[in-house]
Structure formats: structure tokens, C-alpha cells
Design an enzyme around this catalytic site. Structure first.
Site, PDB file in Angstrom:
ATOM      1  N   ASP A   1      13.262  -3.426  -0.608  1.00  0.00           N
ATOM      2  CA  ASP A   1      14.419  -3.675  -1.550  1.00  0.00           C
ATOM      3  C   ASP A   1      14.243  -4.821  -2.466  1.00  0.00           C
ATOM      4  O   ASP A   1      15.313  -4.956  -3.052  1.00  0.00           O
ATOM      5  CB  ASP A   1      15.899  -3.608  -0.497  1.00  0.00           C
ATOM      6  CG  ASP A   1      16.296  -2.621   0.137  1.00  0.00           C
ATOM      7  OD1 ASP A   1      15.481  -1.564  -0.114  1.00  0.00           O
ATOM      8  OD2 ASP A   1      17.068  -2.701   0.952  1.00  0.00           O
TER       9      ASP A   1
ATOM     10  N   CYS B   1       3.845   3.226   8.544  1.00  0.00           N
ATOM     11  CA  CYS B   1       4.050   4.532   8.124  1.00  0.00           C
ATOM     12  C   CYS B   1       4.988   5.394   8.700  1.00  0.00           C
ATOM     13  O   CYS B   1       4.614   5.663   9.762  1.00  0.00           O
ATOM     14  CB  CYS B   1       3.003   5.089   7.407  1.00  0.00           C
ATOM     15  SG  CYS B   1       2.912   6.997   6.769  1.00  0.00           S
TER      16      CYS B   1
ATOM     17  N   PRO C   1       0.917  -1.182  -0.011  1.00  0.00           N
ATOM     18  CA  PRO C   1      -0.117   0.030   0.064  1.00  0.00           C
ATOM     19  C   PRO C   1       0.781   1.235   0.035  1.00  0.00           C
ATOM     20  O   PRO C   1       1.725   1.531   0.836  1.00  0.00           O
ATOM     21  CB  PRO C   1      -0.823  -0.117   1.322  1.00  0.00           C
ATOM     22  CG  PRO C   1      -0.008  -1.073   2.099  1.00  0.00           C
ATOM     23  CD  PRO C   1       0.879  -2.070   1.196  1.00  0.00           C
ATOM     24  N   MET C   2       0.645   2.098  -1.072  1.00  0.00           N
ATOM     25  CA  MET C   2       1.515   3.243  -0.975  1.00  0.00           C
ATOM     26  C   MET C   2       0.852   4.345  -1.559  1.00  0.00           C
ATOM     27  O   MET C   2      -0.215   4.461  -2.317  1.00  0.00           O
ATOM     28  CB  MET C   2       2.471   3.040  -2.406  1.00  0.00           C
ATOM     29  CG  MET C   2       3.540   2.300  -2.086  1.00  0.00           C
ATOM     30  SD  MET C   2       4.658   1.936  -3.473  1.00  0.00           S
ATOM     31  CE  MET C   2       3.702   0.851  -4.578  1.00  0.00           C
TER      32      MET C   2
END
Length: 331
Positions: free
Chosen positions: A206, A102, A18-19
Site C-alpha cells: 500500500d 506469492c 519482484p512482480m
């Protein structure tokens, strides 16, 4: 198969992280087409949901072709978190996910997101309250800890499992690191080695190539990987990882035609979902990523990020395709 409560997804699933301002329906549609197994919405403020704020409510939009899908919420007030869980349930996702990862200051300062890593007891109590307030499988996204001295995630994962979560995704950095430095997956591996753990554990951080996805799968034993920044402008990473797992060979990179078609689809869906002005403006951040690495792209990019007319934007994308195909540029 991997089970999240009563939801089954393929072995070693690939998840879209989720971004905020990225993993909206237009972008999710592209990732799903390229083989993403489980996606999450942008994180949604529980305060916004409780207040019925338009921006928060719009983020509840999900489409049948996206399923299974999780709606992610963040907040710190137990009463409002419970109410938000009820609102999310009405939207009928497969999964409710809680954001405890977050690192953004305005979120952290309210003891939400990664802020709650400063009070693990509260984190566990809040999770328990949400699990008890919904019939949806509840999952958690979190980090290793608040800083280097509080990397308690192995214990935290077990405690969260004990109060009823059905899967956990862990970003291999602390809050203090933000997105700097290299993600440390060693503690994620320790969670998988814990004989008391029986829920799926997904690693995040990553994963930017098929080779790394398989290397981390084998080294840390995770049940799947969650991909965030490496998918921006590159939804093909999902098909590339799956191809590598199945064949041991590298999938060809996306062609010029595929890049342009993805940008066109993304823009068109953005226009339909957000309206013309927002659809145009919020698409601008994506053009650089779709056409990254193309020689001489700067002139086209300048046009794409300054034009407001949708039809003209589509023409610019068509001109870009013709230009690079004529130049025989291999993308």
C-alpha cells in the site's frame, strides 16, 4: 548506509518489488532511472532453472546499470533450491532472494511461495539450506502469515535471521487476504522493535504516495520500503518519494512528454529483449497505466492495444503526445 551482507545501499532505500510479468529488464531500467535503490527480478521457478527452461533462464538476465540487484527464486524442493542457488550465483547478482510471499494458487499448491507459511519449520530449514549453498547474501520476501490465525512473522523473522539471511521484506497481508483489504504494518513495526533483530527490515504493501512512505517510515521505523503495484506505469514514484523526503514538498507530476518518452523507452527495450511479437503484446498491459487519468485517452489506448507494428505504435505515441500538448492538458 544500509548494509545487506557486504552490499551497501543508501539510507532508507526504495526497493522495487519482484512482480511477475512486470519487473523485467525494460521496466527495471525505467525505475532505476527514476531513483530506485534496489531492484529484484521477476520470481524464477527453481524447477525451471534446474530443467534449463528458456523462460526461467531468460529471467536471469541482469545489466550492470541495474546494480545492486537481487535475483528472486521460488520452490519447495531442497535439492532443487540448492542447485538453483548455484545457477543464480553464476549470473552474478548482488543478492539472492527467496520468495515466501506469492499467494497465487498454482504456486501455493506446491508448498512454494506463501504456501510454505503453513509449515514454518520447513521454511526455516529450507532457508538454512540455501544460505549454506551460496556465497551471495540471502534475503527473504514473505507475508504476515497464512491467515489471521497464523500471523507468526515476528518469530519467523527472528528464526530466519538466525539461520543467516541478511535482510527481510514483509508484505503486510496474509496469504488468505491476497491483495485485498488494507496492509497491516503493525507486526512489521514489532519486528523492528525486537532487540534481537539486527538485519534490515523492509516494509511492503500500500505504499502509493510520498506522504505514505514517510508516514510509515516514521511510524514503523522500517529500514526502507518496497514498492510494487504503485510503480506500474508510474516509475516516477521513486523520484517523488525521494524529493518529498529531501524537501518536504510534492514533486510535480510527470509531464505528457515524460509519459510518452517512458512508454517509448519501455516498448523499445521490450522489443529488443523479448522479440517483436512478445515485445508488442506484453507491453499492452502498461499503456493504461502510463496514461491513466488523461481525458479522452480511450481512443488512443484502443489503438495501442490492437496494433502489432512497432513503427506504427511509435507513431501513435507521438500523435498522443502532440494531441495532449496541443490541448494543454496538465498530466
Amino acid at each position: 548506509m544500509v548494509s545487506i551482507g557486504n552490499i551497501e545501499i543508501p539510507d532508507f532505500p526504495l526497493l522495487l518489488a519482484p512482480m511477475e510479468d512486470v519487473s523485467d529488464p525494460p521496466f527495471r531500467a525505467l525505475c532505476k532511472k527514476q531513483g530506485c535503490d534496489l531492484m529484484y527480478t521477476e520470481f524464477i521457478s527453481v524447477e525451471g532453472l534446474v530443467r534449463d527452461a528458456d523462460k526461467s533462464v531468460q529471467k536471469l538476465d541482469i545489466f550492470d546499470y541495474e546494480r545492486p540487484i537481487g535475483i528472486q527464486i521460488f520452490g519447495s524442493d531442497e535439492k532443487h533450491m540448492r542447485k538453483a542457488a548455484e545457477i543464480v550465483e553464476e549470473a552474478q547478482p548482488e543478492i539472492l532472494d527467496i520468495n515466501y510471499g506469492c499467494p497465487v494458487k498454482k504456486v501455493v499448491n506446491k508448498m512454494a511461495g506463501a504456501g510454505i507459511l503453513q509449515d514454518v519449520d520447513r521454511m526455516v530449514a529450507l532457508t538454512k539450506a540455501i544460505v549454506e549453498s551460496t556465497d551471495l547474501p540471502v534475503t527473504v520476501k514473505t507475508r504476515l502469515g497464512w491467515d489471521e490465525n497464523t500471523k507468526y512473522v515476528v518469530d519467523v523473522a527472528e528464526r530466519l535471521q538466525d539461520v543467516g539471511i541478511k535482510a527481510i521484506s514483509i508484505h503486510g497481508r496474509t496469504r488468505k487476504q491476497m491483495y485485498k483489504g488494507e496492509a497491516d504494518w503493525s507486526l512489521i513495526g514489532q519486528i523492528k522493535e525486537n532487540p534481537r533483530m539486527h538485519i534490515p527490515v523492509f516494509g511492503n504493501g500500500d505504499i502509493d504516495s510520498p506522504e505514505k512512505a514517510v508516514e510509515y517510515k516514521n511510524r514503523y521505523g522500517v529500514d526502507g520500503v518496497m514498492i510494487g503495484r504503485a510503480s506500474i506505469g508510474n516509475p516516477w514514484i521513486f523520484r517523488e518519494i525521494k524529493h518529498y523526503i529531501q524537501t518536504g514538498t510534492i514533486h510535480r507530476p510527470p509531464s505528457i512528454e515524460e509519459r510518452v518518452e517512458a512508454a517509448r523507452e519501455h516498448l523499445q527495450f521490450s522489443l529488443e529483449w523479448k522479440g517483436e511479437r512478445l515485445g508488442v503484446v506484453e507491453m499492452r498491459r502498461h499503456y493504461t497505466n502510463y496514461f491513466k487519468g488523461l481525458p479522452g485517452i480511450r481512443a488512443f489506448r484502443q489503438k495501442l492495444v490492437t496494433e502489432y507494428d512497432p513503427d506504427t505504435l511509435m507513431e501513435i505515441l507521438d500523435d498522443l503526445k502532440v494531441h495532449y500538448m496541443d490541448a494543454d492538458v496538465l498530466a
